[in-house]
Design a protein around this motif. Structure first.
Motif: not given
Length: 347
Positions: A326-329, A338-344
């Motif tokens: 699931e994508r968290i953001g 840069k911001p990192v896109t993370i998933y759970q």
């Protein structure tokens, strides 16, 4: 120095022993302890756990020497006894030997023969002590060194292999036991250590079951490395298994404090340097992995909340066919411009 217990009810024997061995007593080669019967001897054994050998008569009041021999294995199994007695008939010798006597010297004592017998017995005991010590040290070593490394240490190429550093493609897993620091402030130190070690055992079991290697323990966190085929899948499987294990653990109560164990996990794959990292001058080196991929896994773990297994978007694309995520953001991680896109990872 050898520590010797002399057991005999003859009042003048102590003085005679001290006279005959005065030089070696003075040079700290021998130290003598004395008892007048078997019962007193057992008390001396308890008082002096560092005794090496016993010289014991047979015919004594309260408890005779043969009875003493039968009690020695329980009192101190490392002790070896030499029977020194005027009762040198074959029956007494056989009984003494069957009860564990190392040797038999007949009175009146030839002190030259007695000393040779003592030296032989002391040498045997010291060798036995060295063997036991080596076994203990080996068992302790196994607590700190991977079993495969231990078996490899016997090979000639071991020393050269320690100098080998390489770039590997692997997955790093960081598992933090959430909220554990707060409980350490309210419970005794021994309780804290037993609790965290119990939780670590559960974590390690799942890591090893998936072919992972526990790299290090850092406070209340564990770092593990997975290499070889499907290393990312196996790391995620291990994290999910640990999560499930701890979900089934009942709430821990210590005094008036309660604690429900949970973990926060960061997982990352990529190239990393594997080698011996540390201080040669301090003689402390860890065979470990370092690099940006390792650092990122630790940053992901710090961004994870209790019960979460966090991966990057890049890792998500590698794992999405095998795991539901699931994508968290986007999150800002230390040392990342840069911001990192993370998933759970859910299951």
């Amino acid at each position: 120095m050898a520590k010797i217990l002399v057991v005999d009810d003859e009042a003048d024997l102590e003085l005679l022993i001290k006279q005959k061995f005065r030089r070696k007593i003075r040079e700290n080669v021998y130290e003598f302890v004395f008892a007048q019967n078997g019962e007193e001897a057992l008390l001396r054994v308890k008082e002096h756990p560092d005794l090496d050998i016993i010289l014991s008569d047979i015919n004594m009041p309260v408890m005779d020497g043969l009875t003493l021999l039968s009690h020695l294995p329980d009192a101190n199994p490392m002790l070896k006894a030499v029977v020194v007695s005027a009762y040198g008939d074959m029956q007494n010798i056989r009984t003494a030997m069957n009860r564990g006597a190392f040797d038999f010297v007949v009175k009146p004592v030839d002190f030259e023969d007695l000393e040779l017998t003592m030296e032989k017995t002391i040498l045997y005991v010291k060798q036995l002590q060295d063997t036991i010590r080596a076994i203990k040290e080996n068992n302790i070593l196994k607590m700190y060194v991977d079993e495969n490394v231990l078996s490899f240490m016997t090979h000639k190429e071991f020393e050269n292999s320690l100098l080998k550093n390489e770039v590997v493609d692997a997955t790093v897993l960081f598992i933090d036991v959430c909220g554990f620091t707060s409980i350490t402030e309210n419970v005794p130190a021994n309780t804290v250590v037993n609790l965290i070690n119990g939780l670590f055992d559960k974590i390690v079991t799942e890591i090893v079951a998936q072919g992972g290697h526990v790299d290090k323990f850092m406070g209340d966190a564990v770092m593990a490395v997975f290499r070889g085929d499907f290393h990312l899948d196996r790391a995620i499987d291990a994290a999910l298994a640990v999560n499930e294990q701890l979900n089934n653990v009942e709430e821990i109560t210590t005094g008036d404090k309660s604690y429900k164990p949970q973990i926060a996990v960061g997982i990352n794959s990529g190239e990393m340097v594997s080698g011996n990292i540390g201080s040669e001058s301090l003689r402390r080196l860890d065979y470990t992995v370092i690099g940006d991929a390792v650092n990122l896994a630790q940053r992901l773990q710090s961004a994870a909340k209790a019960g979460q297994i966090i991966i990057t978007e890049e890792t998500y694309h590698k794992a999405k066919e095998s795991f539901r995520c699931e994508r968290i953001g986007e999150v800002t991680l230390k040392n990342k411009a840069k911001p990192v896109t993370i998933y759970q990872v859910l299951e």
